[in-house]
Each structure stands twice: as structure tokens, then as C-alpha cells.
Design an enzyme around this catalytic site. Structure first.
Site, PDB file in Angstrom:
ATOM      1  N   TYR A 158       0.809  -1.217   0.000  1.00 46.32           N
ATOM      2  CA  TYR A 158       0.000   0.000   0.000  1.00 46.32           C
ATOM      3  C   TYR A 158       0.846   1.272   0.000  1.00 46.32           C
ATOM      4  O   TYR A 158       0.308   2.370  -0.008  1.00 46.32           O
ATOM      5  CB  TYR A 158      -0.930   0.031   1.217  1.00 46.32           C
ATOM      6  CG  TYR A 158      -2.249  -0.637   0.981  1.00 46.32           C
ATOM      7  CD1 TYR A 158      -2.303  -1.988   0.673  1.00 46.32           C
ATOM      8  CD2 TYR A 158      -3.444   0.068   1.072  1.00 46.32           C
ATOM      9  CE1 TYR A 158      -3.511  -2.624   0.475  1.00 46.32           C
ATOM     10  CE2 TYR A 158      -4.653  -0.554   0.864  1.00 46.32           C
ATOM     11  CZ  TYR A 158      -4.686  -1.905   0.565  1.00 46.32           C
ATOM     12  OH  TYR A 158      -5.886  -2.516   0.373  1.00 46.32           O
ATOM     13  N   LYS A 225       3.574 -13.663   6.224  1.00 45.67           N
ATOM     14  CA  LYS A 225       3.838 -14.663   5.199  1.00 45.67           C
ATOM     15  C   LYS A 225       5.356 -14.782   5.073  1.00 45.67           C
ATOM     16  O   LYS A 225       5.951 -14.699   3.987  1.00 45.67           O
ATOM     17  CB  LYS A 225       3.167 -14.190   3.886  1.00 45.67           C
ATOM     18  CG  LYS A 225       3.125 -15.180   2.776  1.00 45.67           C
ATOM     19  CD  LYS A 225       2.148 -16.307   2.950  1.00 45.67           C
ATOM     20  CE  LYS A 225       2.335 -17.299   1.814  1.00 45.67           C
ATOM     21  NZ  LYS A 225       1.745 -18.601   2.055  1.00 45.67           N
ATOM     22  N   ASP A 279      -1.863 -17.764   5.349  1.00 46.12           N
ATOM     23  CA  ASP A 279      -2.838 -18.699   4.763  1.00 46.12           C
ATOM     24  C   ASP A 279      -3.404 -19.634   5.827  1.00 46.12           C
ATOM     25  O   ASP A 279      -4.605 -19.913   5.857  1.00 46.12           O
ATOM     26  CB  ASP A 279      -2.241 -19.471   3.584  1.00 46.12           C
ATOM     27  CG  ASP A 279      -0.822 -19.943   3.830  1.00 46.12           C
ATOM     28  OD1 ASP A 279      -0.051 -19.196   4.440  1.00 46.12           O
ATOM     29  OD2 ASP A 279      -0.491 -21.064   3.432  1.00 46.12           O
ATOM     30  N   ASP A 303      -5.844  -6.446   5.337  1.00 43.68           N
ATOM     31  CA  ASP A 303      -6.924  -6.035   4.451  1.00 43.68           C
ATOM     32  C   ASP A 303      -7.850  -7.230   4.198  1.00 43.68           C
ATOM     33  O   ASP A 303      -9.076  -7.162   4.396  1.00 43.68           O
ATOM     34  CB  ASP A 303      -6.291  -5.560   3.135  1.00 43.68           C
ATOM     35  CG  ASP A 303      -7.282  -4.851   2.244  1.00 43.68           C
ATOM     36  OD1 ASP A 303      -8.314  -4.408   2.745  1.00 43.68           O
ATOM     37  OD2 ASP A 303      -7.012  -4.753   1.041  1.00 43.68           O
TER      38      ASP A 303
END
Ligand code: NAP
Length: 412
Positions: A158, A225, A279, A303
Site C-alpha cells: 500500500y 507470510k 494462509d 486487508d
């Protein structure tokens, strides 16, 4: 108090040492009505907040609202989408609340919301997600969801650092990477940069941990991640633990310590700091949501995760949010301007009302906040709802925005 303040009866919130907030009993609070359905949901929200404050504090406390302009209303009267004066007023008031804003097409501003967050350095996007009795949900046990997401607002993808495929910038970066780092990228690549810094990770995780301590939460999860993006997402995880150990040693234990030193049972009062790969976390929040309370995460994970969580408890119509920095906080509905319903007294004001609840909690006005939450839950569980929920609840009484707010106030 200045002469102007004394004459109007209100006074300004002040930020003291260590960014602590000094809230007077009659604070000025800035509001942006918002575009589209802002004209419906803001008056309903203001009515609910004012009545709750009046009821709980009987004149000992009151909000002095100050309207500031942004979006279409600002453009019509000043020719600017986000006047400098608005930013100055929000900074001066310290706390503000806003309805949704249209993103002007071709107006030279990427998004008013992003501009507000960046200019005021509102680095934490805070989204509490809990279930209110009576709200239709796609999962079997929505009541097990009670989390709050702290999403970093200013970094990650972002940051907006991008070059279009074929542009001079993209060609230069591709050439540089080949020459300096031996990376071969296809020449027809678009390029985006994903910065994640130690300082900005520290301040986000610090805010989340402070919240966990002040609200007696039992665990905080760093969602990342890092198995793939080691020096950005992986570093977020490392820095998160580092900050927790350095600044909050007396308040936390890590999940490793929990098993190695405490036989899997946290000592009373200690917050367990753990981490999950993004995930896997999406599975976890569906399968075992009650094991997660406070989440701290970089921008993009946050998000996706906050919308997925909101869906479990009834969708964005019921999801409040805030963007919070050290000097300023802006509370806002999480949905958009829904222009086709504007001015029809039709849509659900709950997202903005619940953002108002967050705002009252932030001011430390807990009694008024609790009263609104309880009354909202009662109203919905009595099946008095706006069109969006009415279409999902058999036997419900469909009411307009204003009537929903009135029903809620009757139950305060
Ligand atoms: P939207 O305004 O959120 O509306 C999409 C749909 O969501 C509506 O058609 C409606 O669904 C439902 N909805 C939204 N708010 C609702 C409410 N209060 N009560 C009941 N239902 C509600 O999304 P959009 O149409 O994609 O965006 C419109 C504009 O909003 C754009 O200019 C966008 O940039 C802006 N936007 C602003 C913000 C913000 O200010 N924070 C956030 C998102 C978008 P049904 O028609 O199916 O009932």
C-alpha cells in the site's frame, strides 16, 4: 481553556507526554458527514451517540461536534476535495469520525481515505470483529469470533510505489536489478515495491500490545507470510517478537515459552504472543476462532483478514473501524457511499454507530459505549432491522435508517 472555548462551552482534547490523551468532559470532536449515504447514516449515528452520552452522564459530559468538510460537500463549497483546513481541524480536535467518501475519478487524488491516513500518519487500521445476537451469519458459531485486528496502514504494497509495464521507471529498475543483483526479470513486468520497516512494525505491534494489556486480552498473534517473503513479512514476525520481549517483558510470554516452561498453561495475567502464517490463519479463524483475540499484521494480510472476519459475523454493514496514530484518531464506517441509496432513509447505520462506540471507548467513556452496544444488540435480536438484514431474517420488521436509530435509542 481559551476565550473562544469558554464561550462555546467546549474544549480541546490534549496530547500529553508519552502520547497520553487528556480528554475534557466537553470535548470538541470533528466529524465529516460523508458522501452518498453519509447524509442518512451520520445524523442517525450522531443522534444515538448524543442520546447515550446524555443518558449516561446527565449533563456532566457532552460532545461539542465540529463539522469539517471533505469529499463532494467540500468540492461543491471550496473547489477542493480535501481542504487543508479540514486536516488542520482534525489535528486540532485529535479525535474525529467520518462517513464514507467518494473517491474522485481523475481528481489528482488517489483516494481521500488513503490521503487522510497518510497525511495524519494514522498508522494503525483497527477493526474489532464480534458477533451481535440476531445477526444472520454464514458460520455455525459466529459467537466464537471476538477479535480485534491491528493492520499496518502505511507500508507494504500500500506504500503505492509502482511502475507500469513498459515505463521508463520499470525498465530502469529491471536494468538495475540485472546489473547489480543478477536478477533476470521479464522485460514486460510491472514493478511494485513492498517496504516493511523495523520502526513502523514496532509502533504497530506496540499499539496492539498496549490494547491487549489495557483490555485484559489473553493472546496476540503476529500474522505474516514470512516463510516466502523473509525480509519483509518474516522480518515483521521477528521484530514483533523483539518488541514484545524488549518493551513488554513483564506482561507477555511467547508461545514457545508457554509449552517449554509452563506446560501449555499461561500464568494468570500474561499475554501469549504467537505467530501464524497468513494462509493458515484464514483456516484458523474459521475452525478455532476463539483461540485468537488480538491480531497484528502488515497491510495486505490485514486487508483480506478483516473483511473475511467481518463476513463471519454478518458482513461489512456491521463492521466498525478506526485509523489511529499517536497524535490523532479517525473513526469510520467500513463500507462505501452506496450512492444508489443516498437520501432514501434506507441503509443500515450500524457500521458508523459501532465506529462511534469505538470512539467513545477511545475517549474512555465506557458506560455510553456499552449502552449503545447493548441496545443495538437488543434491537437486532428483536428483529427490528434495515432492508439489508431484513432480507435475511424471516419475520423481521423492516425499518428505515432513522427508525432503526430511534428503536435503538428507546432501548438505551
Ligand atoms: P459500497 O458503497 O460499500 O456499496 C456496495 C453495496 O454494499 C451496496 O450496494 C449495498 O449492497 C451494500 N452496502 C453498503 N453500505 C451499506 C449500508 N450502510 N447498509 C446496507 N447495505 C450497504 O461499495 P461501492 O459501491 O463499491 O463503492 C461506492 C463508493 O464508495 C466508491 O466511490 C468508493 O470509492 C467509495 N468507498 C469509500 C469507502 C470509505 O470511505 N471508507 C470505502 C469503500 C468504498 P446491496 O445493494 O446489495 O444491498
Amino acid at each position: 481553556m481559551s476565550i473562544a472555548e469558554a464561550e462555546s462551552g467546549g474544549s480541546y482534547i490534549r496530547i500529553g507526554e508519552n502520547n497520553s490523551m487528556d480528554v475534557p468532559d466537553f470535548p470538541y470532536i470533528a466529524f465529516i458527514e460523508g458522501d452518498g449515504i453519509g447524509q442518512d447514516i451520520w445524523p442517525a449515528t450522531r443522534y444515538v451517540i448524543d442520546r447515550a452520552v446524555e443518558k449516561k452522564y446527565r449533563g456532566r459530559r457532552k460532545i461539542y461536534w465540529k463539522e469539517v468538510l471533505a469529499g463532494e460537500k467540500a468540492y461543491e463549497s471550496t473547489g477542493e476535495w480535501l481542504p487543508e483546513e479540514t486536516l488542520e481541524h482534525i489535528k486540532r480536535c485529535v479525535v474525529a469520525i467520518k462517513g464514507p467518501l467518494t473517491t474522485p475519478v481523475g481528481g489528482g487524488i488517489r483516494s481521500l481515505n488513503v490521503t487522510l491516513r497518510q497525511t495524519l500518519d494514522l498508522y494503525a487500521c483497527v477493526r474489532p470483529v464480534r458477533y451481535y445476537r440476531g445477526v444472520p451469519s454464514p458460520v455455525k458459531h459466529p459467537e466464537k469470533v471476538n477479535m480485534i485486528v491491528f493492520r499496518e496502514n502505511t507500508e507494504d504494497v500500500y506504500a503505492g510505489i509502482e511502475w507500469k509495464e513498459g515505463s521508463e521507471g520499470a525498465k530502469k529498475i529491471i536494468g538495475f536489478l540485472k546489473k547489480e543483483a543478477g536478477c533476470e526479470l521479464p522485460l514486460d513486468s510491472g514493478i511494485g515495491i513492498k517496504p516493511i520497516s523495523r520502526r513502523k512494525t514496532f509502533r504497530l505491534v506496540r499499539k496492539a500490545l498496549r490494547y491487549a494489556i489495557e483490555n485484559s486480552r489473553e493472546n496476540l498473534t503476529l500474522v505474516h507470510k514470512g516463510n516466502i517473503m523473509k525480509y519483509t513479512e518474516g522480518a515483521f514476525r521477528e521484530w514483533g517478537y523483539e518488541l514484545a520481549r524488549k518493551e513488554f517483558a513483564n506482561f507477555i510470554i511467547t508461545e514457545d515459552d508457554l509449552h517449554e516452561k509452563h506446560q501449555g498453561k499461561a500464568p494468570p495475567g500474561k499475554i501469549v504472543v504467537k505467530d501464524r502464517i497468513a494462509d493458515a490463519m484464514f483456516q484458523q479463524v474459521l475452525l478455532r476462532p476463539d483461540e485468537y483475540q488480538v491480531i497484528a499484521t502488515p497491510n495486505l494480510n490485514g486487508d483480506y483478514l478483516s473483511d473475511a472476519l467481518a463476513a463471519q459475523v454478518g458482513g461489512l454493514g456491521m463492521a466498525p473501524g478506526a485509523n489511529i496514530g499517536d497524535q490523532c484518531a479517525l473513526f469510520e464506517a467500513t463500507h462505501g457511499t452506496a450512492p444508489k441509496y443516498a437520501g432514501q432513509n434506507k441503509v443500515n447505520p450500524s457500521s458508523l454507530i459501532l465506529s462511534g462506540v469505538m470512539m467513545l471507548q477511545y475517549l474512555g467513556w465506557k458506560e455510553a459505549a456499552e449502552a449503545i452496544e447493548k441496545a443495538l444488540e437488543e434491537t437486532v435480536s428483536e428483529k427490528i432491522v434495515t432492508y439489508d438484514l431484513a432480507r435475511q431474517i424471516a419475520g423481521s420488521q423492516k425499518v428505515g435508517t432513522r427508525e432503526f436509530a430511534e428503536a435503538l435509542v428507546e432501548r438505551l
